[in-house]
Design an enzyme around this catalytic site. Structure first.
Site, short mmCIF file in Angstrom:
data_model
loop_
_atom_site.label_atom_id
_atom_site.label_comp_id
_atom_site.label_asym_id
_atom_site.label_seq_id
_atom_site.Cartn_x
_atom_site.Cartn_y
_atom_site.Cartn_z
N HIS A 1 -12.23 -4.02 8.00
CA HIS A 1 -12.74 -3.79 6.64
C HIS A 1 -13.99 -2.93 6.60
O HIS A 1 -14.74 -2.98 5.62
CB HIS A 1 -13.03 -5.13 5.95
CG HIS A 1 -11.80 -5.88 5.55
ND1 HIS A 1 -11.03 -6.58 6.45
CD2 HIS A 1 -11.18 -6.02 4.35
CE1 HIS A 1 -10.01 -7.13 5.82
NE2 HIS A 1 -10.07 -6.81 4.54
N GLU B 1 0.81 -1.23 0.00
CA GLU B 1 0.00 0.00 0.00
C GLU B 1 0.84 1.28 0.00
O GLU B 1 0.54 2.23 -0.72
CB GLU B 1 -0.96 0.01 1.18
CG GLU B 1 -2.24 -0.81 0.97
CD GLU B 1 -2.03 -2.31 1.04
OE1 GLU B 1 -0.92 -2.74 1.43
OE2 GLU B 1 -2.96 -3.06 0.71
C1 LIG Z 1 -2.74 -4.85 3.66
C2 LIG Z 1 -3.87 -5.46 2.91
N1 LIG Z 1 -3.96 -5.26 1.59
C3 LIG Z 1 -4.96 -5.82 0.88
C4 LIG Z 1 -5.92 -6.58 1.49
C5 LIG Z 1 -7.04 -7.23 0.68
N2 LIG Z 1 -6.71 -8.68 0.60
C6 LIG Z 1 -7.21 -9.56 1.47
S1 LIG Z 1 -6.55 -11.10 1.27
C7 LIG Z 1 -5.58 -10.56 -0.02
C8 LIG Z 1 -4.66 -11.52 -0.71
C9 LIG Z 1 -3.64 -12.06 0.24
O1 LIG Z 1 -2.83 -12.95 -0.43
P1 LIG Z 1 -1.87 -13.93 0.34
O2 LIG Z 1 -1.06 -13.16 1.32
O3 LIG Z 1 -1.14 -14.73 -0.65
O4 LIG Z 1 -2.85 -14.84 1.21
P2 LIG Z 1 -3.96 -15.86 0.67
O5 LIG Z 1 -5.24 -15.11 0.55
O6 LIG Z 1 -3.49 -16.41 -0.61
O7 LIG Z 1 -4.06 -16.88 1.74
C10 LIG Z 1 -5.79 -9.22 -0.26
C11 LIG Z 1 -5.10 -8.44 -1.30
C12 LIG Z 1 -5.82 -6.72 2.88
N3 LIG Z 1 -6.74 -7.40 3.57
N4 LIG Z 1 -4.78 -6.19 3.55
#
Ligand SMILES: Cc1ncc(C[n+]2csc(CCOP(=O)(O)OP(=O)(O)O)c2C)c(N)n1
Ligand SMILES: Cc1ncc(C[n+]2csc(CCOP(=O)(O)OP(=O)(O)O)c2C)c(N)n1
Ligand SMILES: [Mg+2]
Ligand SMILES: [Mg+2]
Lengths: 324, 324, 324, 324
Positions: free
Chosen positions: D130, D61
């Site tokens: 959220h 971010e």
């Molecule tokens: C700091 C942040 N940025 C964006 C989001 C929105 N978001 C929630 S889960 C996610 C993907 C996360 O990917 P990963 O770390 O690979 O975990 P996975 O969902 O694959 O278990 C995003 C972008 C968030 N919750 N927090």
């Protein structure tokens, strides 16, 4: 590493329990009684199972937005966990947290968090605390491939390295962050190699194989308890379903999904097969365990369904230790 | 009683708490042996308590704050320092999403007894990135407590209360008050949060403000007394909890209120106080509540500009005269 | 690499100009007319000189809190720069920025910043812009060893790598972040090796040798212009004085300081010697250049001294393009 | 005029600006081909404009925001998306210290024409990380403009104005209004910043509010009309600049003011409006200004709790009745 039969049974049981828990969540979702969104752990069960099987009760895990598996594997009460997901007063967070904050602190879960990568600094602090208090406990910190691109990753790995903290960094590389393939946001072949820059020992394991995860974690835990500092373990795995409740995951190439979701790579099948091959379990015993767990989960679901919702005014509680 | 500076009183409070409670420790950038804190508040403490408990960190604000969270929930009482308040922008997730919300979103399972010390304010010609007053952001964040000590005799009692508080405290200091001297009690004392102090009694108008502006307001009150204008000056000491009672009682007596802080005007803490007072003491107000703040600009560097930016005696006096 | 005589003279001139500029700043500081704090570039001149000598006018540099050298080397007007440091209306930032924000945008300086490591994301964006607009310009981003521990480091290196952006990451490793030796906050022998985790080519050079810095930068610029993506260059160097205006830097071991601050490692001496040895300059010519530069700087100082301070109300300008 | 949803109108505005101006591009997490944005606002735009101009990013971010800054000052017009407003905590330095202050601290040398799109608000049972409404932080940050579109017919004109604005705009959306439909002009139109819209005329009381609360307030006004209470409803459309004139004129007409937002109460944007109005229309107020906000707690998960947290029709109606 010599893994005894008891541990193999343990690994099978943990993996399966997480699986059955998540299948139940999916079922409840189908009944339209799970509010909000969901990030299911289906497919990744072996990671939570393998890691937590290497921990003591007093050790800690730091969870993520995809936390159901972590807390269940660490020993959280499945009744309270399911009740929490339904937003019930009997939930482990009294219905205030839900899926993204599912936590049972007394069972050694520092917390699940909705902010990707926000758990890493917290794990640093918990590990520092273990070290300063001389408890010999360790902290296993789960996070995703996507989280590895956030600023806290470098900061936290570095701090754990300079202070030689008892933390084990568990990257759950499920190849995607929402719809974004990790290939597009990570220039290297592995995430693990980023740890080299911080002189942190690291390894990549099959995250669908609870035994492999367990063995790598045991080694890391040993190092951590002896004061040898952090380790990073990258677990390659794959989500069975989409990122969140309504994601059909159409962005995944068919052959990739087929390969990863094939029977013989399924986390439960893998550990079951190993346990049976190594004579830790018979087919029958394995089935028995499943039956028993299924009953437990069914009961938990009934408990959750039948629990009351919190009273509206309860929203005003738990902001501070004492209201003012 | 001993006369000492705000800096000395603050350090004395930190020292007493570290002596009293082994779980109290300090962490931050350059707080230890080689520097003793950018404003020398912690100078000598590393020598006294060792580098484990007065811990220099890398330049990793979000992980400093997050590590404090992790340590706090697992049995320690960290006091983390963010060297300048402007830099807490880098730690907002850990401070406002994690520390502030954990007790709540986990349904009361965890306490987060940590203190974030930082320093606000201008007057040192160090421009836009080292001079802001951002306390309003934290006052707007449920789950945090916010202390704003302006005097030596308060800062010691408040830091001790902050450290013993089971909830996260944003402990805001101000650059220009570190050298201010006052008589400070020799024996141990705590100042409860949420109790304003009437720094000067008066009958014609109430002035409420924070930090260095209080020192100016007291001088203005002295001046105006010569003209027969009697000014009551109130120091909130903490913004969360906010002592509304003392303000409202004072306004019911004087019928007039001037609010003075160094923050940029729009949505400064003065806005909240104005909103509360007009709501709860509407019928007692004989004139509009006046706000004296910095203009809505970043903090400029050049002395001519910064002196214009920061409210001065003249502007405070003018605001008082305007409604008398 | 074949470096022609003109370039050697250029390197000598740039290094010397920054030196003389900073010595003048120190002198003005002694006159007590420099408000606020100062982070002198003395000792590190070869880094700014070597990097900027490899850039075109239309290329960009992103500066830091220790920015005087970067902007002067990139071609900023020394009159406006000195006036800015004195907080004068004729300063490049009209007196609003001062030392920590010293910037001459038209000369290709994106900005100096008071927030450590905050320049890296901005450099990513500028490089992205160059790429999207197809200008073939590149961005050189300066930052310190301490900055490498901040979250933006990993985020920005990664983003530059995945998008193959024309950015050159220049780590000025002067062994300290304020009073904190880099050994305490960086577990690896070099900072450069962290770039491996992002598949970014990297190298370590003698940051007191403008020619070495130049040669490494030329290679990096070439790669960047050809679309080959980022490079990281770690320049080992040392501050002549303390971190900021009142820091006596007593935390530096005597032998370390002696070694680094010896005549034969002095940035000006090093490049002067090389230029003379390679017959680019005679001693006399070198002295001539010095005299000429000295006059220029002296004149600039007079200009700065004699300039007016901004009018107080100017503090209200430049917040938005149009006031509202 | 065509009836369309807020989401469609917003997308149409983005599309028109991208067609009009090559320098406009979008960047953010999962805004592109595979997802189209968490709320599907950008769905289809990557297909239309390519992945260069609708750019998926890593989960970084602070670097997303900072890259937008770097791109903006060098000739591009980035529209960066922070997926949830709660996550802008990670980007506060770049948004509030860099983007907001650059023009000022560099004395007008740079313009920062960028838009940060993000989304606030609860009502989706996605809990504390959220669901927040953090617009007050940005309203308190000089140098930023803040847009708060609540209706489809406004969002299109406002996003277009935001993109063309030479200053950084925090463009806040709300989760529950994406599906709201309205007639939207077919021809191009811009809505100037700083002009409130009277959404309903009335004589007895003025209601000022933002986002989804405006929709509720209009429904409440409809209800109360049946009882003979005539409610004027004002939508500010932008918080910075704030249209004070329209509010004050309305209050001079009605003598009564109720402020309604979904923010937690203390220091919500409503505090500023209350402070302004009591200051500038003191003599016209027939009753205290009432604020209707969420309580000072994090946002809870369970529907019973969240429904209590978010102001409902009853509370709005009650506040109006209280002062009538
Ligand atoms: C700091 C942040 N940025 C964006 C989001 C929105 N978001 C929630 S889960 C996610 C993907 C996360 O990917 P990963 O770390 O690979 O975990 P996975 O969902 O694959 O278990 C995003 C972008 C968030 N919750 N927090
Ligand atoms: C984010 C941030 N944290 C802390 C500070 C206070 N500070 C200013 S300079 C500095 C040290 C920076 O070290 P380094 O990056 O090595 O640069 P150097 O000063 O050695 O040139 C610190 C901690 C700051 N300005 N910004
Ligand atoms: Mg993932
Ligand atoms: Mg350094």
């Amino acid at each position: 590493m010599a893994v005894d039969k008891k541990k193999l049974i343990d690994l099978y049981t943990r993996t399966l329990k997480v699986r059955l828990f998540e299948e139940k969540v999916w079922e409840l979702f189908g009944e339209n009684i799970v509010p909000g969104t969901l990030h299911l752990y289906l497919g990744q069960e072996a990671v939570a199972a393998g890691v937590t099987a290497a921990l003591k009760d007093s050790d800690w895990v730091q969870s993520t937005h995809r936390g159901h598996g972590h807390v269940i594997a660490k020993g959280a009460d499945e009744k309270k966990a399911l009740a929490e997901l339904l937003g019930k007063a009997t939930g482990s967070c009294k219905g205030k947290g839900g899926s993204m904050h599912i936590t049972e602190f007394k069972k050694g879960v520092l917390g699940a968090t909705g902010v990707v990568a926000s758990g890493l600094p917290i794990a640093v602090g918990a590990a520092l605390s273990c070290k300063m208090r001389g408890t010999k406990d360790v902290v296993a910190c789960f996070f995703g491939d996507g989280a590895s691109n956030n600023g806290t990753f470098g900061e936290s790995l570095n701090m754990s390295a300079i202070w030689q903290l008892p933390v084990i960094w568990i990257v759950e590389n499920n190849l995607y962050a929402m719809g974004t393939p990790i290939k597009l946001t990570c220039p290297s072949a592995t995430i693990a190699e980023r740890a080299n820059g911080y002189c942190i020992p690291n390894t990549v394991v099959d995250g669908n194989n609870a035994l492999e995860v367990y063995e790598a974690t045991v080694e890391a835990v040993k190092r951590a308890r002896q004061g040898g500092g952090p380790t990073l373990i990258e677990c390659r795995t794959y989500r069975q379903r989409g990122h969140s409740r309504f994601d059909p995951a159409k962005y995944r190439p068919e052959d990739e999904a087929k390969e990863w979701l094939s029977e013989n790579r399924d986390a439960v099948n893998v550990i079951r097969k190993i346990a049976i091959e190594r004579s830790a379990l018979t087919e029958k015993e394995a089935d028995k365990i499943r039956e028993k767990l299924q009953k437990q989960i069914d009961k938990a679901a009934d408990f959750a369904r039948n629990s009351e919702y919190p009273k509206p005014e309860d929203a005003l509680e738990d902001v501070y230790a004492e209201a003012f | 009683m001993t006369e000492m500076t705000y800096r000395e009183a603050l350090k004395a409070g930190l020292r007493e708490e570290m002596q009293r409670d082994e779980s109290v420790f300090l962490m931050g950038e350059d707080i230890g042996l080689n520097w003793g804190g950018a404003f020398k508040v912690t100078k000598g403490l590393a020598e006294e308590f060792g580098e484990e408990r007065v811990r220099d960190t890398p330049i990793s604000e979000n992980t400093i704050a997050g590590a404090a969270v992790g340590a706090a929930i697992t049995g320690m009482r960290p006091v983390a320092e963010i060297m300048f308040g402007d830099l807490i922008t880098l730690a907002m997730d850990q401070v406002c999403n994690q520390a502030a919300k954990m007790r709540y979103m986990f349904g009361g399972q965890t306490s987060v007894p940590l203190v974030i010390r930082t320093v606000f304010g201008g007057g040192k010609n160090i421009a836009s990135h080292h001079s802001q007053s951002l306390e309003a952001w934290f006052m707007h964040t449920p789950g945090l407590k916010v202390a704003v000590p302006a005097f030596a005799s308060d800062v010691k009692g408040l830091i001790k209360t902050a450290i013993r508080d089971p909830d996260p405290v944003l402990f805001a200091e101000h650059k220009l008050v570190y050298d201010k001297k006052e008589e400070v009690p020799d024996e141990e004392y705590l100042i409860p949060f949420g109790e304003a102090k009437v720094r000067r009694e008066g009958a014609d108008v109430t002035v409420w403000g924070t930090f260095f502006m209080l020192h100016k307001a007291l001088e203005v009150a002295e001046e105006l007394a010569k003209e027969g204008i009697s000014v009551e000056v109130i120091d909130p000491r903490t913004l969360v909890p906010l002592d509304k009672k003392t303000i409202i009682e004072s306004v019911k007596k004087t019928g007039r209120l001037v609010l003075v802080t160094e923050e940029t005007k729009t949505l400064a803490t003065t806005a909240e106080v104005a909103a509360i007072v007009q709501e709860e003491a509407f019928d007692w107000l004989d004139a509009p509540i006046k706000r004296v703040n910095a203009p809505d600009t970043p903090v400029p560097f050049a002395p001519t500009l910064e002196n214009f930016f920061i409210p001065d005696h003249k502007r405070i006096a003018q605001a008082i005269r305007d409604i008398i």
